[in-house]
Scaffold this motif. Structure first.
Motif, PDB file in Angstrom:
ATOM      1  N   ASN A  79       0.825  -1.207   0.000  1.00 39.43           N
ATOM      2  CA  ASN A  79       0.000   0.000   0.000  1.00 39.43           C
ATOM      3  C   ASN A  79       0.861   1.260   0.000  1.00 39.43           C
ATOM      4  O   ASN A  79       0.493   2.260  -0.606  1.00 39.43           O
ATOM      5  N   GLY A  84       0.476   6.799  -1.130  1.00 39.92           N
ATOM      6  CA  GLY A  84      -0.213   7.458  -0.029  1.00 39.92           C
ATOM      7  C   GLY A  84      -1.555   8.051  -0.430  1.00 39.92           C
ATOM      8  O   GLY A  84      -2.078   7.816  -1.517  1.00 39.92           O
ATOM      9  N   ARG A  85      -2.061   8.869   0.448  1.00 37.99           N
ATOM     10  CA  ARG A  85      -3.365   9.490   0.250  1.00 37.99           C
ATOM     11  C   ARG A  85      -3.314  10.515  -0.872  1.00 37.99           C
ATOM     12  O   ARG A  85      -2.353  11.290  -0.973  1.00 37.99           O
ATOM     13  N   PRO A  86      -4.344  10.591  -1.705  1.00 37.62           N
ATOM     14  CA  PRO A  86      -4.367  11.607  -2.767  1.00 37.62           C
ATOM     15  C   PRO A  86      -4.415  13.021  -2.172  1.00 37.62           C
ATOM     16  O   PRO A  86      -4.959  13.226  -1.088  1.00 37.62           O
ATOM     17  N   ASN A  88      -5.622  16.766  -1.566  1.00 35.86           N
ATOM     18  CA  ASN A  88      -6.915  17.461  -1.602  1.00 35.86           C
ATOM     19  C   ASN A  88      -6.831  18.613  -2.583  1.00 35.86           C
ATOM     20  O   ASN A  88      -5.856  19.362  -2.604  1.00 35.86           O
TER      21      ASN A  88
END
Length: 90
Positions: A79, A84-86, A88
């Motif tokens: 993962n 990581g997180r997209p 914003n």
């Protein structure tokens, strides 16, 4: 170092490293030298190459207790490679 072929996933796997927890070490306290070799060997082969082998019943039972933690670490590694997180958008 050799890359091992994961038969279940039909891919070459070589992680180069994995986490060996103190709990893995403490669990082998009562094992004979031969059992310790088999236990460590099974953890290393799975942690590095996701490869399993037929083990003695005692070591198989111990390995099955360790395997979920190794699987979780492998999942986290995979993962993490996704970036990581997209971000914003404002």
């Amino acid at each position: 170092m050799n890359d091992y072929h994961n038969q279940e996933k039909d891919e070459v796997v070589n992680h180069k490293s994995f986490v060996f927890y103190e709990s893995f070490y403490i669990a082998m306290k009562g094992l004979s030298l031969e059992e310790k070799k088999e236990y460590i060997w099974s953890i290393c082969n799975y942690g590095l190459y996701e490869k399993t082998f037929e083990l003695s019943p005692k070591i198989e039972g111990m390995f099955q207790l360790v395997k979920p933690q190794l699987d979780a670490n492998i999942r986290k590694r995979k993962n993490g490679k996704l970036g990581g997180r997209p971000l914003n958008k404002p």
